[in-house]
Design a protein around this motif. Structure first.
Motif, short mmCIF file in Angstrom:
data_model
loop_
_atom_site.label_atom_id
_atom_site.label_comp_id
_atom_site.label_asym_id
_atom_site.label_seq_id
_atom_site.Cartn_x
_atom_site.Cartn_y
_atom_site.Cartn_z
N VAL A 228 0.83 -1.22 0.00
CA VAL A 228 0.00 0.00 0.00
C VAL A 228 0.86 1.26 0.00
O VAL A 228 0.35 2.37 0.17
N GLY A 229 2.16 1.10 -0.18
CA GLY A 229 3.05 2.23 -0.36
C GLY A 229 3.34 3.03 0.89
O GLY A 229 3.58 4.24 0.82
N VAL A 230 3.35 2.37 2.07
CA VAL A 230 3.68 3.08 3.30
C VAL A 230 4.99 2.55 3.87
O VAL A 230 5.34 1.38 3.66
N PRO A 231 5.75 3.38 4.58
CA PRO A 231 6.99 2.91 5.20
C PRO A 231 6.70 1.88 6.28
O PRO A 231 5.60 1.84 6.85
N THR A 232 7.70 1.06 6.58
CA THR A 232 7.52 -0.04 7.52
C THR A 232 8.62 -0.03 8.57
O THR A 232 9.76 0.36 8.31
N LEU A 233 8.27 -0.50 9.76
CA LEU A 233 9.23 -0.70 10.85
C LEU A 233 9.17 -2.17 11.24
O LEU A 233 8.13 -2.66 11.67
N LEU A 234 10.29 -2.86 11.11
CA LEU A 234 10.40 -4.24 11.57
C LEU A 234 10.94 -4.26 12.99
O LEU A 234 11.98 -3.66 13.26
N VAL A 235 10.22 -4.93 13.90
CA VAL A 235 10.72 -5.14 15.25
C VAL A 235 11.08 -6.61 15.41
O VAL A 235 10.48 -7.48 14.79
#
Length: 344
Positions: A228-235
């Protein structure tokens, strides 16, 4: 590759879409520090939405579980794949349409709440929706599969292959989807991550001009954010470890990376390249001529992971082969020093 942020993420982004299991809780217990981090994010003005591929539980049940763990969550803060599937069906079939439901009470409730009419799998219907349900009967699966094969429109809440149960890893709804798809020759419209409908529904309902997807799985959470074209944060409090990270293809790589939800309050800096090494916060990581990751330096745990991931991805993109990590041991957050090359 990992990116830099314009200030702490909780200030640069106004909506955090949070996966649940492995991010906020693991089973019945909160991830250490997660309630406090989320409370701080709310206090900073960040909207929080809890997004889950679980279609079996009602949003009210999920919200109650979160509150029991010390997380401030209202029913409207929870968005499930069942709700996303119901939204897809309402758009395609129209209000009041009869929808055959194969799944648990949470799925039937979502269909009803969307202004549709849930019916049994043998009843006249304009479409069928399927989701995980521990009490789904084989005879209903057979009837649903036959109707799908004969042309009934099919929406699947998700295609998760497994989920953590009290007795260990168990097959998820994806196993049923695979069975029905193989029998019918029909691929469903999928509502849950990594398909777009769940996150699109979340953004529409909760709002936010600058959303961030936060998750622990590369193939659902990170891929879903990218879709959906949004930035992501992997924890790294859930299922993703070194093996998954070093072998991640470009479409599965997060925008940002942190050990836990404390990463919401960091101003992220992309690792830099120095003499062939990926450098982040005092750590230097490279892949040697033998294809093994080597790390030296000192710093915090998140920066260690950022340096290692970046060096591994450079190597993967150049050679097509994931780096080895023989005896490579991630430090605890705040580790003081690691000397020389760590090999596995």
């Amino acid at each position: 590759m990992l990116a830099s942020s314009d200030g702490p993420l909780a200030e640069a982004m106004d909506l955090a879409m949070l996966d649940l299991d492995g991010v906020v809780y693991v089973g019945r217990h909160a991830v250490p520090g997660a309630p406090a981090h989320l409370g701080r994010a709310r206090a900073a003005g960040m909207r929080l939405a809890f997004v889950t591929n679980n279609a079996a539980r009602r949003p009210s049940e999920v919200a109650q579980h979160l509150r029991e763990l010390g997380v401030d969550a209202g029913d409207s803060d929870v968005v499930t794949s069942a709700q996303a599937a119901a939204a897809v069906l309402r758009e395609t079939c129209g209000e009041g349409a009869p929808i055959a439901v194969l799944g648990a009470d949470g799925l039937r409730a979502a269909v009803s709440a969307a202004g549709l009419r849930p019916v049994d799998v043998a009843d006249e219907a304009e479409a069928i929706v399927t989701g995980y349900g521990p009490d789904v009967r084989w005879r209903d699966i057979m009837r649903a599969a036959a109707r799908i094969r004969n042309g009934l429109r099919w929406v699947a809440s998700n295609t998760d292959g497994s989920f953590p149960a009290d007795f260990g890893l168990a097959p998820g709804h994806g196993a049923l989807v695979e069975l029905v798809e193989r029998f019918s020759g029909v691929a469903p419209t999928v509502a849950g991550k990594p398909a777009p409908p769940l996150l699109e529904e979340t953004i529409r309902r909760v709002g936010g001009a600058h959303p961030l997807m936060v998750g622990d799985r590369l193939d659902t959470d990170i891929a879903g954010g990218a879709a959906v074209g949004v930035p992501t944060l992997l924890v790294l409090t859930g299922v993703t470890g070194l093996a998954e990270l070093v072998s991640a293809e470009p479409t599965l790589r997060p925008t940002y990376l942190a050990t836990d939800l404390g990463g919401l309050f960091e101003e992220h800096r992309a690792p830099t390249e120095e003499d062939g090494a990926a450098c982040s916060g005092g750590w230097r990581a490279r892949v040697g001529d033998d294809g093994v990751l080597q790390v030296s330096g000192d710093g915090g745990g998140s920066d260690w992971w950022r340096a290692v991931a970046t060096a591994a991805w450079w190597h993967l993109d150049e050679t097509g082969t994931p780096a080895a990590f023989d005896r490579l041991t991630p430090p605890d957050v705040g580790a003081d020093r690691v000397e020389g090359s760590l090999r596995s």
